[in-house]
Design a protein around this motif. Structure first.
Motif, PDB file in Angstrom:
ATOM      1  N   THR A 156       0.816  -1.221   0.000  1.00 16.62           N
ATOM      2  CA  THR A 156       0.000   0.000   0.000  1.00 16.62           C
ATOM      3  C   THR A 156       0.845   1.264   0.000  1.00 16.62           C
ATOM      4  OG1 THR A 156      -0.138  -0.183   2.419  1.00 16.62           O
ATOM      5  CG2 THR A 156      -1.980  -1.065   1.140  1.00 16.62           C
ATOM      6  N   GLY A 183      -2.762  -8.548   5.280  1.00 23.34           N
ATOM      7  CA  GLY A 183      -3.724  -8.245   6.335  1.00 23.34           C
ATOM      8  C   GLY A 183      -4.936  -7.485   5.844  1.00 23.34           C
ATOM      9  N   ASP A 184      -4.763  -6.692   4.802  1.00 21.13           N
ATOM     10  CA  ASP A 184      -5.877  -5.928   4.228  1.00 21.13           C
ATOM     11  C   ASP A 184      -5.802  -6.021   2.704  1.00 21.13           C
ATOM     12  OD1 ASP A 184      -7.898  -4.207   3.528  1.00 21.13           O
ATOM     13  OD2 ASP A 184      -7.300  -2.608   4.912  1.00 21.13           O
ATOM     14  N   ALA A 205      -7.296  -3.120   0.702  1.00 24.83           N
ATOM     15  CA  ALA A 205      -6.449  -1.924   0.639  1.00 24.83           C
ATOM     16  C   ALA A 205      -5.335  -2.111  -0.384  1.00 24.83           C
ATOM     17  CB  ALA A 205      -5.856  -1.635   2.010  1.00 24.83           C
ATOM     18  N   ILE A 221      -2.746 -11.963   9.937  1.00 23.39           N
ATOM     19  CA  ILE A 221      -3.111 -11.506  11.280  1.00 23.39           C
ATOM     20  C   ILE A 221      -2.041 -10.573  11.826  1.00 23.39           C
ATOM     21  CG2 ILE A 221      -3.475 -12.282  13.660  1.00 23.39           C
ATOM     22  CD1 ILE A 221      -4.794 -14.816  12.431  1.00 23.39           C
ATOM     23  N   GLU A 266      -0.454  -8.459  10.239  1.00 24.20           N
ATOM     24  CA  GLU A 266      -0.632  -7.160   9.597  1.00 24.20           C
ATOM     25  C   GLU A 266      -1.969  -6.510   9.951  1.00 24.20           C
ATOM     26  OE1 GLU A 266       2.130  -7.365   5.593  1.00 24.20           O
ATOM     27  OE2 GLU A 266      -0.038  -7.650   5.371  1.00 24.20           O
ATOM     28  N   GLY A 267      -2.610  -6.996  10.981  1.00 21.10           N
ATOM     29  CA  GLY A 267      -3.869  -6.407  11.420  1.00 21.10           C
ATOM     30  C   GLY A 267      -5.078  -7.251  11.143  1.00 21.10           C
ATOM     31  N   GLY A 268      -4.999  -8.121  10.160  1.00 17.74           N
ATOM     32  CA  GLY A 268      -6.064  -9.086   9.910  1.00 17.74           C
ATOM     33  C   GLY A 268      -7.426  -8.493   9.616  1.00 17.74           C
ATOM     34  N   THR A 269      -7.482  -7.402   8.833  1.00 18.10           N
ATOM     35  CA  THR A 269      -8.775  -6.826   8.461  1.00 18.10           C
ATOM     36  C   THR A 269      -9.631  -7.841   7.706  1.00 18.10           C
ATOM     37  OG1 THR A 269      -7.778  -4.630   8.325  1.00 18.10           O
ATOM     38  CG2 THR A 269      -9.881  -4.965   7.183  1.00 18.10           C
ATOM     39  N   LEU A 270      -8.987  -8.591   6.795  1.00 22.81           N
ATOM     40  CA  LEU A 270      -9.645  -9.664   6.055  1.00 22.81           C
ATOM     41  C   LEU A 270      -8.613 -10.771   5.855  1.00 22.81           C
ATOM     42  CD1 LEU A 270     -11.978 -10.898   4.416  1.00 22.81           C
ATOM     43  CD2 LEU A 270     -11.152  -9.603   2.426  1.00 22.81           C
ATOM     44  N   GLN A 289     -14.680  -4.421  -4.401  1.00 22.76           N
ATOM     45  CA  GLN A 289     -14.652  -3.389  -3.363  1.00 22.76           C
ATOM     46  C   GLN A 289     -13.572  -2.345  -3.633  1.00 22.76           C
ATOM     47  OE1 GLN A 289     -14.692  -4.746   0.739  1.00 22.76           O
ATOM     48  NE2 GLN A 289     -15.836  -6.594   0.183  1.00 22.76           N
TER      49      GLN A 289
END
Length: 360
Positions: free
Chosen positions: A239, A259-260, A263, A313, A315-319, A336
């Motif tokens: 990103t 993690g996202d 993004a 996870i 990296e934040g695990g948004t999805l 999206q």
């Protein structure tokens, strides 16, 4: 744990399952033998040589005969070599050699055993991740993981990327031949970047990865291949890499690790040149779990448990997509992110090759 009282046991099913479990255990032992045989040059010495005695193979490889004989017997028991009882010799068939001895073969598999080796080495870290829900980043794993994955995928990419996958994308080869900027996001050791740079000298290729040691390996591989002037590598996230208005952005077996991923796809849309293409290569999977109950899916789900999901996870695990995301979930990620065109361009037993564009 004992079976509950009054729970009937089907003896035939029990015996079949025990046999399956022992087969798997034997395969695990066999993987160690495969790795040893490859690193010691035993398979290479047998390739094309016809029947060899243990003494002859030991002499050819500079190894101890007693160890070599026991290793050969393990190979024969696993049907990885043939044993000729009358002459007390062992033979590697041409088909076995393609899988075990030819390091340029797309079917060459010994390096892949470094991945489960790393998974065992990292077991304590994985146990802690299960209990806490914390992630484990790619670079926190034993080094055999990165080397094993890079070496395993290299030959598959070499066999398919330039001759099959890129031509399956609409108009991409013509643009590569004319000259465009290309981003290889999550490039690992840079094998995919180097292959494209060798094939399309008028384009410029930029490998991006979050793992510093992999970036160093990428630069060495590019220098060895003589393409450093048109293949550069930078430490960056999916990103925040440089905006060069890319005609092609590639994600090779990596989007599901992020993690996202939305993004990452949204950023790709931002830095994509008008009319540009995203090539997404992902592990082959159907959209439903019940359709993914196969030998290959078992391997992917296992690796996903300890490696792919763990990194996402971290990296934040948004999805957290996992390695068996399937085409429908991947298409939704790109929808999206603003992409209106998404299609399956090609497939192999191991990969989906998907094409995304912002407009028709």
């Amino acid at each position: 744990m004992n079976a509950p009282i009054n729970t009937p046991i089907d003896q035939t099913k029990l015996e079949a399952f025990v046999t399956r479990a022992v087969d798997d255990l034997s395969a695990g032992y066999g993987g160690v033998m495969v790795s040893l045989g490859s690193k010691l040059g035993l398979y290479q010495a047998m390739a094309g040589a016809g029947p060899l005695s243990a003494e002859q193979l030991a002499s050819r490889t500079g190894c101890d005969e007693r160890y070599v004989r026991e290793w050969l017997n393990a190979q024969a028991a696993g049907d990885y070599v043939s044993y000729h009882a009358v002459s007390d010799t062992y033979e590697l068939s041409p088909e076995q050699a393609l899988v075990l001895a030819d390091e340029d073969s797309p079917l060459f598999i010994p390096h892949a055993w470094q991945v489960p080796a790393s998974m065992w080495f990292d077991e304590e870290r994985t146990l802690e991740a299960f209990r806490t829900g914390e992630g484990v980043a790619w670079g926190e794993h034993d080094g055999r993981l990165q080397c094993g994955v890079a070496a395993f995928y290299r030959n598959g990419y070499r066999a398919s990327l330039v001759p099959e996958w890129l031509p399956a994308l609409e108009g991409v080869v013509d643009r590569l031949e004319a000259g465009i900027e290309v981003a290889d996001v999550g490039c690992g050791h840079g094998h995919s970047t180097v292959l494209m740079a060798q094939a399309f000298p008028r384009s410029r290729f930029h490998g991006i990865d979050v793992h510093a040691a992999s970036i160093d390996a990428s630069r060495r591989n590019a220098a060895k291949a003589g393409v450093s002037e048109r293949a550069s590598f930078d430490l960056a996230k999916a990103t925040d890499y440089a905006d060069r208005q890319y005609g092609l952005i590639c994600f090779f077996d990596c989007l599901h690790d992020m993690g996202d991923p939305v993004a990452a796809a949204r950023y790709a849309a931002r830095v994509l040149a008008p009319g540009g293409t995203v090539m997404l290569v992902e592990p082959y999977a159907q959209d439903q779990v019940e359709d993914n109950l196969s030998t290959v899916s078992r391997m992917y789900y296992a690796a996903s448990t300890t490696i792919c999901c763990a990194h996402a996870i971290s990296e934040g695990g948004t999805l957290v997509l996992g390695a068996q995301a399937g085409e429908a979930r991947l298409a939704e990620v790109f929808r999206q992110a603003g992409f209106s065109h998404f299609r399956r361009a090609a497939e192999t037993p191991f990969n989906l090759i998907l094409e995304a564009r912002l407009s028709e």
